[in-house]
Write an enzyme that holds these catalytic residues in place. Structure first.
Site: not given
Ligand code: TEU
Ligand code: CA
Length: 549
Positions: A248, A97, A321-322, A198
């Site tokens: 993302e 990430d 994970h969100d 991200d």
């Protein structure tokens, strides 16, 4: 041209919740190493590792205080190197990430930057004077409240699109970009296989958004220089390695996605778009009990399949994970039978589409939303801030209404510990888990499923194998069938004279539908299904995939 990342299946690990080996209640790198054989058995090709860097952990590690250090609770750099080595031995790649829209407020860069206005790192972040005794403008943070925080040491406000403790970097400054690129090279030279980036389409802030009458955080998506910065990153770093990259990118249109990741010249390989994650949003965004409708879900996913065709490559995901758990959100957990069938149906619907699939840890077991009883069990900063904002400050929701929204959409739903077996804490830890284990672990866990041919796990295994065996799944063109049907999600994939027909029943009804069976290809062969036998009806959550000519 054949690219390995087009044929790959990616598995996302949220390290904090994966596997704890030293009893501190926090998953760690040795824990990941101990489960590589499990992942190999599942058949995945790439691990996306959510952040494992040094972090005060205000936002689950998405607040990084040192890009070149491993958080002590996860292990040592040697542990990471061993993980990379062991993964590569099993032909599993690892992407990391990259969180560079912002740092932690504990990062040395920010500590310097905030210390005084003359510091050489001052301009590495985004500082503004107050306006009429308050914040520079009305921009709001994604995590509720103002996007500006006052820093008394130097008497100005800094911008943070996320938590207060996540100050945004100033990408306008070439020193920032070159520091980021150096860090990327440093990890790539260690041998990692790429990055998930991200909120990478937030890095360029439009001048208007920062001005006195600047508006909401949304104004910062797809800013004027995102493409320029990404092209520079590609030229300076990415183009020099055989890696995969996925940006993302909340709030992208297909046009933006093609700019960022066009097949011939895009700086990235693909992006995550979130339109299908937003179809159940309400006036307060994700904090709602709205229900999605199937025709809308089909419309959105099909739009992305169609509009990126020949232009860019899709990433396929139901969650991360969100997001809440896929089977709780789009499936049915009201009975064991429906849970099992709908988890498999959803996996089929996604993995037969065109693009690279991403499986979030535990989805291959049909893990469900966390049983959240009390607010005191919640750990996620976004959820806690939203509670304060919507319940305590604005009185928009009562406590009970907000708890209902949190159970539906809160980020802890997917972050609860992996359910490895029916033993203490689901085999995740011998200590006290940092977030409680879902109460259903005695019936939903890996140990029960690995050797059970009727399990969700074994079904995922099969789907992954099919992607490796049947080329039309990778490269066939997509076409939605029966767009208005509110129970069936059906589509076709075609390449040359090969046809794949995918039928998914999103409802708990059993019915006849001749229309769909009239669309069966010639010489149709059933490739996979989640029922053992065939009838002339379509049963609850049934899925059928046919291949033919
Ligand atoms: O998420 C970006 C993002 O848009 C999310 O804030 C999303 O809108 C929200 O979580 C949906 O509930 C990334 C990371 O995936 C997330 O974990 C981080 O908190 C965030 O960036 C800040 O780094
Ligand atoms: Ca641990």
């Amino acid at each position: 041209m054949a690219k390995w990342w087009k044929e790959a299946v990616v598995y996302q690990i949220y390290p904090r919740s994966f596997c704890d080996t030293n009893g501190d209640g926090i998953g760690d790198i040795p824990g990941i190493i101990s489960k590589l054989d499990y992942l190999k058995a599942l058949g995945i090709d790439v691990i996306w590792l959510s952040p494992i860097y040094a972090s005060p952990n205000v936002d689950g590690g998405y607040d990084i205080s040192d890009y070149r250090a491993i958080a002590p609770e996860y292990g040592l750099m040697e542990d990471f190197e061993q993980l990379l080595h062991e993964a590569h031995m099993r032909k599993i790649r690892i992407i990391m990430d990259l969180v560079v829209n912002h740092t932690s407020d504990q990062h040395e860069w920010f500590i310097q930057s905030k210390s005084d206005r003359e510091n050489p790192k001052r301009d590495w972040y985004i500082w503004r004077d107050s306006f009429e005794g308050r914040e520079p403008n009305r921009m709001e943070s994604v995590f509720s409240g103002s996007a500006w925080a006052f820093e008394p040491l130097s008497g100005q406000y800094y911008l943070h699109l996320f938590a207060n403790e996540q100050p945004d970097l100033n990408w306008e400054n070439p020193e920032v970009r070159s520091a980021v690129f150096d860090t990327m090279r440093w990890w790539l030279d260690k041998g990692i296989d790429g990055f998930r980036m991200d909120v990478i389409n937030l890095i360029s802030k439009p001048t208007e958004a920062l001005s006195v009458d600047g508006g909401m955080g949304g104004n910062c998506v797809n800013g004027p220089k995102v493409c320029e910065y990404l092209r520079e990153m590609h030229r300076e770093v990415l183009s020099k390695y055989d890696i995969m990259t996925v940006g993302e990118t909340p709030g992208v249109s297909p046009f933006n996605a093609i700019q960022y990741s066009s097949l011939d010249s895009g700086p990235l390989n693909m992006v995550f778009q979130f339109e299908h994650m937003d179809i159940d949003a309400g006036p307060y965004g994700k904090w709602t009990t709205n229900k999605y409708t199937l025709p809308e879900l089909k419309r959105v996913l099909s739009k992305w399949q169609t509009e990126l065709e020949g232009q860019a490559w899709n990433s396929l995901f139901w969650g991360n994970h969100d997001q809440p758990r896929v089977v709780s959100r789009f499936g049915d957990t009201s009975s064991v039978e429906f849970w099992n069938k709908s988890a498999k149906m959803l996996a089929t619907c996604l993995m037969m589409m065109k693009g690279t699939p991403y499986i979030f840890q535990g989805d291959e077991l049909g893990m469900t939303n966390l049983d959240i009883h009390e607010l005191s069990e919640v750990r996620d900063v976004e959820t806690l801030n939203a509670y304060r904002d919507l319940v305590e400050s604005k009185h928009i929701y009562s406590h009970n209404e907000m708890m209902e929204c949190i159970r539906k959409a809160g980020r802890d739903n997917a972050r609860s510990p992996m359910q490895w077996d029916a033993g203490m804490n689901a085999g995740f830890t011998l200590g006290v888990p940092w977030l409680h284990v879902n109460g259903n672990y005695d019936s939903v866990n890996a140990e029960m499923q690995i050797n059970d041919p009727s399990s969700v796990f074994c079904y995922y295994q099969k789907l992954i194998q099919l992607r490796k065996q049947v080329p039309v799944i990778i490269s066939g063109r997509y076409e939605l069938l029966l767009p208005d049907d509110d129970r069936l999600f059906a589509y076709k994939r075609t390449e040359d004279d090969n046809v794949l027909l995918v039928i998914c029943n999103f409802s708990n009804c059993c019915f006849k539908n001749n229309e769909i069976f009239n669309l069966l290809p010639r010489q149709a062969e059933l490739l996979i299904s989640n029922y053992d036998d065939r009838t002339d009806s379509i049963r609850p959550y049934e899925t059928l995939v046919y291949i033919g000519k």
